[in-house]
Motif scaffolding. Structure first.
Motif, PDB file in Angstrom:
ATOM      1  N   GLY A  22       0.862  -1.158   0.000  1.00 22.71           N
ATOM      2  CA  GLY A  22       0.000   0.000   0.000  1.00 22.71           C
ATOM      3  C   GLY A  22       0.898   1.207   0.000  1.00 22.71           C
ATOM      4  O   GLY A  22       1.479   1.569   1.000  1.00 22.71           O
ATOM      5  N   SER A  23       1.093   1.840  -1.152  1.00 24.80           N
ATOM      6  CA  SER A  23       2.183   2.783  -1.297  1.00 24.80           C
ATOM      7  C   SER A  23       1.869   4.130  -0.693  1.00 24.80           C
ATOM      8  O   SER A  23       0.736   4.556  -0.583  1.00 24.80           O
ATOM      9  CB  SER A  23       2.522   2.955  -2.782  1.00 24.80           C
ATOM     10  OG  SER A  23       1.482   3.622  -3.443  1.00 24.80           O
ATOM     11  N   THR A  24       2.942   4.808  -0.311  1.00 21.73           N
ATOM     12  CA  THR A  24       2.879   6.223   0.041  1.00 21.73           C
ATOM     13  C   THR A  24       3.731   6.936  -1.001  1.00 21.73           C
ATOM     14  O   THR A  24       4.317   6.319  -1.891  1.00 21.73           O
ATOM     15  CB  THR A  24       3.482   6.461   1.433  1.00 21.73           C
ATOM     16  OG1 THR A  24       4.887   6.269   1.350  1.00 21.73           O
ATOM     17  CG2 THR A  24       2.901   5.513   2.453  1.00 21.73           C
ATOM     18  N   TYR A  82      -3.716   2.636   8.212  1.00 20.03           N
ATOM     19  CA  TYR A  82      -3.477   4.073   8.312  1.00 20.03           C
ATOM     20  C   TYR A  82      -3.864   4.762   7.015  1.00 20.03           C
ATOM     21  O   TYR A  82      -4.083   4.109   5.981  1.00 20.03           O
ATOM     22  CB  TYR A  82      -2.018   4.375   8.664  1.00 20.03           C
ATOM     23  CG  TYR A  82      -1.028   4.294   7.502  1.00 20.03           C
ATOM     24  CD1 TYR A  82      -0.554   5.446   6.877  1.00 20.03           C
ATOM     25  CD2 TYR A  82      -0.556   3.070   7.047  1.00 20.03           C
ATOM     26  CE1 TYR A  82       0.358   5.381   5.835  1.00 20.03           C
ATOM     27  CE2 TYR A  82       0.360   2.991   6.010  1.00 20.03           C
ATOM     28  CZ  TYR A  82       0.809   4.149   5.398  1.00 20.03           C
ATOM     29  OH  TYR A  82       1.707   4.075   4.360  1.00 20.03           O
ATOM     30  N   GLU A  83      -3.966   6.098   7.065  1.00 22.62           N
ATOM     31  CA  GLU A  83      -4.301   6.918   5.905  1.00 22.62           C
ATOM     32  C   GLU A  83      -3.286   8.044   5.787  1.00 22.62           C
ATOM     33  O   GLU A  83      -2.509   8.292   6.716  1.00 22.62           O
ATOM     34  CB  GLU A  83      -5.717   7.513   6.038  1.00 22.62           C
ATOM     35  CG  GLU A  83      -6.810   6.508   6.331  1.00 22.62           C
ATOM     36  CD  GLU A  83      -7.061   5.515   5.201  1.00 22.62           C
ATOM     37  OE1 GLU A  83      -6.682   5.827   4.051  1.00 22.62           O
ATOM     38  OE2 GLU A  83      -7.619   4.434   5.474  1.00 22.62           O
ATOM     39  N   VAL A  84      -3.303   8.738   4.653  1.00 24.12           N
ATOM     40  CA  VAL A  84      -2.445   9.895   4.437  1.00 24.12           C
ATOM     41  C   VAL A  84      -3.316  11.056   3.987  1.00 24.12           C
ATOM     42  O   VAL A  84      -4.071  10.921   3.020  1.00 24.12           O
ATOM     43  CB  VAL A  84      -1.355   9.603   3.378  1.00 24.12           C
ATOM     44  CG1 VAL A  84      -0.423  10.805   3.230  1.00 24.12           C
ATOM     45  CG2 VAL A  84      -0.557   8.357   3.735  1.00 24.12           C
ATOM     46  N   ASP A  85      -3.237  12.190   4.695  1.00 27.69           N
ATOM     47  CA  ASP A  85      -4.098  13.311   4.329  1.00 27.69           C
ATOM     48  C   ASP A  85      -3.483  14.128   3.197  1.00 27.69           C
ATOM     49  O   ASP A  85      -2.407  13.795   2.686  1.00 27.69           O
ATOM     50  CB  ASP A  85      -4.422  14.183   5.545  1.00 27.69           C
ATOM     51  CG  ASP A  85      -3.219  14.953   6.093  1.00 27.69           C
ATOM     52  OD1 ASP A  85      -2.200  15.083   5.384  1.00 27.69           O
ATOM     53  OD2 ASP A  85      -3.303  15.424   7.243  1.00 27.69           O
ATOM     54  N   THR A 106      -7.867   6.309  11.214  1.00 26.08           N
ATOM     55  CA  THR A 106      -9.266   6.599  11.469  1.00 26.08           C
ATOM     56  C   THR A 106      -9.681   5.949  12.786  1.00 26.08           C
ATOM     57  O   THR A 106      -8.994   5.061  13.311  1.00 26.08           O
ATOM     58  CB  THR A 106     -10.151   6.053  10.343  1.00 26.08           C
ATOM     59  OG1 THR A 106     -10.053   4.610  10.350  1.00 26.08           O
ATOM     60  CG2 THR A 106      -9.714   6.578   8.982  1.00 26.08           C
ATOM     61  N   GLU A 107     -10.816   6.368  13.294  1.00 23.30           N
ATOM     62  CA  GLU A 107     -11.316   5.785  14.534  1.00 23.30           C
ATOM     63  C   GLU A 107     -11.549   4.284  14.358  1.00 23.30           C
ATOM     64  O   GLU A 107     -11.243   3.491  15.263  1.00 23.30           O
ATOM     65  CB  GLU A 107     -12.618   6.471  14.944  1.00 23.30           C
ATOM     66  CG  GLU A 107     -13.164   6.004  16.277  1.00 23.30           C
ATOM     67  CD  GLU A 107     -14.380   6.784  16.723  1.00 23.30           C
ATOM     68  OE1 GLU A 107     -15.008   6.363  17.720  1.00 23.30           O
ATOM     69  OE2 GLU A 107     -14.702   7.791  16.076  1.00 23.30           O
ATOM     70  N   GLU A 108     -12.043   3.898  13.190  1.00 26.20           N
ATOM     71  CA  GLU A 108     -12.282   2.478  12.926  1.00 26.20           C
ATOM     72  C   GLU A 108     -10.976   1.692  12.937  1.00 26.20           C
ATOM     73  O   GLU A 108     -10.905   0.583  13.487  1.00 26.20           O
ATOM     74  CB  GLU A 108     -12.989   2.308  11.575  1.00 26.20           C
ATOM     75  CG  GLU A 108     -13.278   0.861  11.212  1.00 26.20           C
ATOM     76  CD  GLU A 108     -13.907   0.721   9.829  1.00 26.20           C
ATOM     77  OE1 GLU A 108     -14.288  -0.404   9.466  1.00 26.20           O
ATOM     78  OE2 GLU A 108     -14.001   1.740   9.113  1.00 26.20           O
TER      79      GLU A 108
END
Length: 569
Positions: A34-36, A403-406, A414-416
């Motif tokens: 899952g790339s950044t 995780y996520e990237v804004d 996220t909370e989930e």
């Protein structure tokens, strides 16, 4: 020297917190996972490594600490993704029983696992010739060179070789921890709630709080205070006087911040004051006598049982129990009562020094042994693991899953995602297996884009991870993070003093061995004695301690610390 430059020099020239340590929520992300948009700061694989065929290989990997189940790394998500990249799997084995016995058997037979994390027995393995020299591999592989290059001089053993890849190499800027992963006096949150959230600063206040709570709840059959003494972890008990006196974990010595003189405390008035208090607690039936016979797993089980009101220990060492308690509290808010809260207790409420300053620990790490079937393949795996993409994977996981990237490139969860990353998920995904015990960026590192390596140190994640109950109790104490409860650490360029290596058979190593024998013999006697017999036992202890060359030990340590100070001028 400006503080920023001092700390920057510190990360390269000196000491970094262990423990130790010790562990925190870790994980990372590679391109296949899952790339950044990050490029690997550590450089690229060598041409030879890139062309190497990915035939499957399994190596043995022994960790000289308990707390995890034996497992193949490719049975975890992170380990399988790393196997896909390298073809390498590790059969992980963790300590059961006594560390010195286990390591002693390896040394006697000259048969070792391929990879070994010997923890406190590291000098014994080096002295026995159990590790290979890693210097040629650090020069060969780009990521190894990037991570460890600034520390090579500190990593060298007395013979000039490098046998260990330490866990304490800070990459990028030093990121402080909002949580308490070092020492603290812990107490169940319900105790503070029932008492009206009092400010607890002194040793007497802390034990009075526990005594009052236990007295009000006789039907619960509570343990007032528990202490960890198993094997090498005995320091969780013997270190308590040092912290109560307002010093950080420098091991066996207290270092004067003005003169840099090192003095031992194992038989000083601070230790006597602490031992007398513990003797009083025991006489009131508040101390768990089985503290001196329980092993580590039994200790952790007791902490998770809801029956232990308070204890002293290091956050990294109680992490398994605390995570289980927090997982339960996320599902049922009433269970938050049993989560432990850290307090910066000192003898008389003065300035504490529980938070570690930046440092470098060279006598804890991982080595490749003389029994290794293919050292180059193992070191190539380590090089791959040390790419920034894979360090993100072992710390953060997979983008879109953990995780996520804004829009500004900031990592968050996220909370989930926060809710699903419980202890069972950490084990299956591999966060639990890759959070320590591997060549890695130190927990307090930052990535090339400014994100924290560790999710727990990312401000956005820390705040998102707080439950309503977390926010309530922090608000009651007027802070937004747990570390704000504690005094900022003073800069100590030698820190930690216990990380200054000592040769096997040296006077310093012999002193420590004999001192450990004495404290393990007399601390139980002092605590469990009838109050009227305490002074006689203390005098007996002083008599035995007086036979050690403590003056020589202190002189050697003072010289070592002053040499570090001089090297920065």
């Amino acid at each position: 020297m400006a503080k920023k430059h001092w700390l920057s020099g510190l990360a390269i020239v000196m000491s970094a917190s262990l423990v130790a340590g010790c562990g925190s929520d870790s994980g990372s992300n590679n391109e296949t996972a899952g790339s950044t948009n990050n490029e690997s700061t550590g450089g690229t694989k060598t041409e030879e490594q890139a062309e190497k065929p990915l035939e499957k290989a399994t190596f043995t990997y022994f960790v000289g600490a308990s707390g995890k189940k034996d497992r193949n790394t490719n049975e975890t998500t992170i380990g399988k993704l790393l196997e896909d990249q390298t073809g390498v799997n590790f059969k992980m084995e963790y300590l059961v029983g006594d560390l010195n016995t286990k390591i002693g058997t390896m040394i006697a037979s000259n048969e070792y696992p391929d990879v070994l994390v010997p923890d406190a027995a590291i000098d014994k393995v080096i002295d026995a010739g159990g590790f290979i020299d890693l210097t040629p591999y650090i020069e060969k592989y780009e990521n190894l060179k990037f991570v460890f290059g600034p520390y090579l001089n500190q990593m060298k053993a007395a013979d000039g070789n490098i046998y260990i890849l330490p866990f304490s190499t800070v990459v990028g800027e030093y990121m402080p921890d909002p949580n308490i992963n070092q020492g603290a006096w812990w107490v169940q949150r319900r105790v503070l709630k029932e008492a009206g959230y009092p400010q607890i600063k002194t040793m007497d206040e802390y034990f009075k709080l526990i005594e009052d709570f236990v007295a009000k709840h006789p039907e619960e059959n509570l343990t007032g205070f528990l202490s960890l003494t198993h094997d090498w972890r005995f320091f969780a008990t013997s270190n308590q006087p040092m912290h109560l006196a307002g010093y950080p974990n420098d091991g066996n010595v207290l270092v004067d911040m003005n003169t840099f003189e090192a003095k031992t405390y194992a038989a000083n008035e601070d230790t006597k004051r602490w031992a007398q208090k513990m003797n009083e607690i025991n006489s009131k039936g508040l101390f768990d006598k089985s503290s001196f016979v329980d092993n580590y797993d039994q200790y952790i089980a007791k902490l998770a049982s809801h029956k232990v009101v308070g204890f002293f220990d290091y956050g990294w060492q109680i992490n398994n129990a605390q995570l289980n308690l927090k997982d339960a509290a996320k599902k049922d808010a009433t269970q938050d009562d049993f989560v432990y809260f850290p307090l910066p207790v000192t003898f008389d409420g003065g300035k504490d020094q529980y938070l570690d300053p930046p440092g470098f620990v060279k006598n804890r790490g991982v080595g490749v042994t003389v029994s290794a079937k293919d050292p180059d393949r193992i070191m190539a795996f380590f090089d791959t693991l040390l790419s920034e993409e894979n360090q993100i994977m072992r710390s953060w996981g997979i983008q879109g899953e953990t995780y996520e990237v804004d829009a500004n490139g900031r990592f968050y969860r996220t909370e989930e995602q926060i809710l699903k990353i419980d202890e069972a998920f950490r084990e299956q995904f591999g966060f639990k297996y890759f959070d320590w015990d591997w060549p890695q960026y130190n927990t307090n590192s930052t990535l090339s884009d400014g994100n924290a390596l560790s999710p727990g140190l990312q401000p956005e994640v820390f705040q998102m991870g707080l439950t309503a109950e977390d926010k309530t109790i922090l608000d009651k104490y007027g802070v937004k993070t747990y570390s704000e409860l504690f005094a900022a650490p003073d800069e100590r360029p030698w820190f930690p003093a216990w990380g200054i290596p000592k040769e096997q058979g040296s006077p310093q190593q012999i002193w420590e061995t004999k001192k450990d024998e004495l404290t393990k013999k007399y601390i139980p006697k002092l605590i469990l004695a009838e109050p009227g017999d305490f002074e006689a036992v203390w005098q007996e202890y002083l008599g035995e301690f007086g036979k050690l060359d403590t003056a020589g030990y202190e002189k050697w340590y003072t010289e070592q610390i002053k040499a570090v100070i001089d090297s920065l001028k």
